[in-house]
Write a protein that holds these residues in place. Structure first.
Motif, short mmCIF file in Angstrom:
data_model
loop_
_atom_site.label_atom_id
_atom_site.label_comp_id
_atom_site.label_asym_id
_atom_site.label_seq_id
_atom_site.Cartn_x
_atom_site.Cartn_y
_atom_site.Cartn_z
N THR A 141 64.26 122.55 -0.66
CA THR A 141 65.43 122.87 -1.67
C THR A 141 65.94 121.61 -1.95
O THR A 141 66.81 121.34 -2.62
CB THR A 141 66.48 123.90 -1.07
N THR A 164 58.38 135.51 -4.90
CA THR A 164 59.64 135.82 -5.27
C THR A 164 60.80 135.06 -4.65
O THR A 164 61.82 134.86 -5.45
CB THR A 164 59.84 137.08 -4.49
N ARG A 165 60.82 134.43 -3.43
CA ARG A 165 61.65 133.61 -2.74
C ARG A 165 61.82 132.38 -3.31
O ARG A 165 62.85 131.68 -3.52
CB ARG A 165 61.22 133.84 -1.20
N SER A 166 60.61 131.96 -3.87
CA SER A 166 60.47 130.60 -4.43
C SER A 166 61.41 130.50 -5.85
O SER A 166 62.11 129.71 -6.10
CB SER A 166 59.05 130.29 -4.91
N ARG A 203 64.10 132.49 -6.47
CA ARG A 203 65.48 132.70 -6.08
C ARG A 203 66.36 131.52 -6.13
O ARG A 203 66.08 130.50 -5.41
CB ARG A 203 65.37 133.54 -4.95
N ARG A 240 68.87 128.56 -4.89
CA ARG A 240 69.17 128.22 -3.79
C ARG A 240 70.49 127.04 -3.88
O ARG A 240 71.25 127.07 -2.94
CB ARG A 240 68.16 127.55 -2.81
N SER A 246 69.78 125.45 -11.96
CA SER A 246 69.61 126.16 -10.37
C SER A 246 68.16 125.73 -9.83
O SER A 246 67.43 125.25 -10.65
CB SER A 246 69.87 127.65 -10.39
N GLY A 261 65.08 126.33 -6.84
CA GLY A 261 64.69 127.46 -5.76
C GLY A 261 63.98 126.72 -4.74
O GLY A 261 64.38 125.66 -4.17
N SER A 287 65.40 134.96 -18.11
CA SER A 287 65.26 133.77 -17.02
C SER A 287 64.06 133.09 -17.24
O SER A 287 63.03 133.77 -17.37
CB SER A 287 65.67 134.44 -15.80
#
Length: 253
Positions: free
Chosen positions: A40, A166-168, A170, A172, A181, A183, A195
């Motif tokens: 990140t 999915t986590r990538s 999101r 951070r 933003s 991720g 998005s």
């Protein structure tokens, strides 16, 4: 690497995973930098990008130079765009897997996606540069974007875990330059209520995905010219926002 057990989790630290990469005399907090801090770009160390880039790549050891810099923020507190963070991440991946970054890229991405990944720049120790100068064709860029649109699957094969995808994507942290933003390696924003996630390379190389539209955009540009957020990169975002997206929405309607 996590799915293969090479890295325990994103919370794993440099001291745990690759202690020999930590240079002598480094701040003791360097060992506490985690994989998530690196991916990140929130390691807290002085940046190697921008005005510092030339001195960094002129140094005799790029990993040592990146990790030997002073802390200018607490790890995890804010984004400090730094190619050095991703170069260290690449070095950790090589340490844990026993393979070069080029081999990892070819075996774990190139082969399943059936795309060519040419060799690129290496540091004085022979490690492939973790954050710059890789090269992909436009069709290869599109396949990489579609891999994320497909939840990490390509041709019925799981290339990346759906959880990682999915986590990538999101948020951070946030870029102080573009305001987007960020991720895990992806910038993120919204256009007309949709998005998007953006992979951004130097000079205006772009992979942009709109998951709810099932749309992937790939753009290449003259790589010898900078593309700062307020200049040429802004022109590319205008192209995406004012031309491509309206056309895609019209086609969808």
């Amino acid at each position: 690497a996590i799915d293969r057990g090479e890295i325990r989790s994103l919370d794993a630290t440099l001291a745990e995973l690759a202690p020999r990469l930590i240079p002598r005399g480094a701040d003791p907090r360097v060992g506490d930098i985690t994989i998530e801090h690196l991916v990140t770009m929130q390691a807290g160390l002085e940046r190697t990008s921008g005005a510092n880039y030339g001195a960094w790549v002129s140094s005799g050891n790029w990993v040592n130079d990146a990790l030997g810099r002073p802390f200018v923020a607490e790890p995890g507190s804010r984004m400090l765009y730094s190619t050095g963070s991703f170069h260290v991440l690449g070095a950790v991946l090589s340490e844990r897997s026993g393979k070069s970054l080029l081999s990892l890229a070819r075996q774990r991405l190139g082969q399943p996606l059936e795309i060519d990944i040419p060799a690129w720049t290496r540091d004085p120790q022979g490690r492939y540069l973790g954050g710059n100068e890789m090269a992909l064709s436009v069709p290869a860029m599109v396949r990489f974007g579609e891999l994320y649109l497909n939840g990490g699957r390509w041709g019925g094969v799981e290339v990346l875990s759906e959880d990682w995808v999915t986590r990538s994507l999101r948020p951070r942290t946030r870029s102080p330059f573009s305001g987007l933003s960020y991720g895990y390696g992806w910038f993120m924003g919204t256009v007309r209520g949709h998005s998007y996630a953006l992979a951004r390379g130097y000079g205006g190389q772009v992979i942009c995905i709109f998951p709810d539209l099932g749309l992937c955009i790939a753009i290449t540009s003259d790589s010898t010219r900078p593309a700062r957020s307020g200049g040429y990169f802004g022109d590319l975002m205008d192209l995406i926002e004012r031309s491509i997206i309206p056309a895609a929405l019209s086609e969808g309607a």
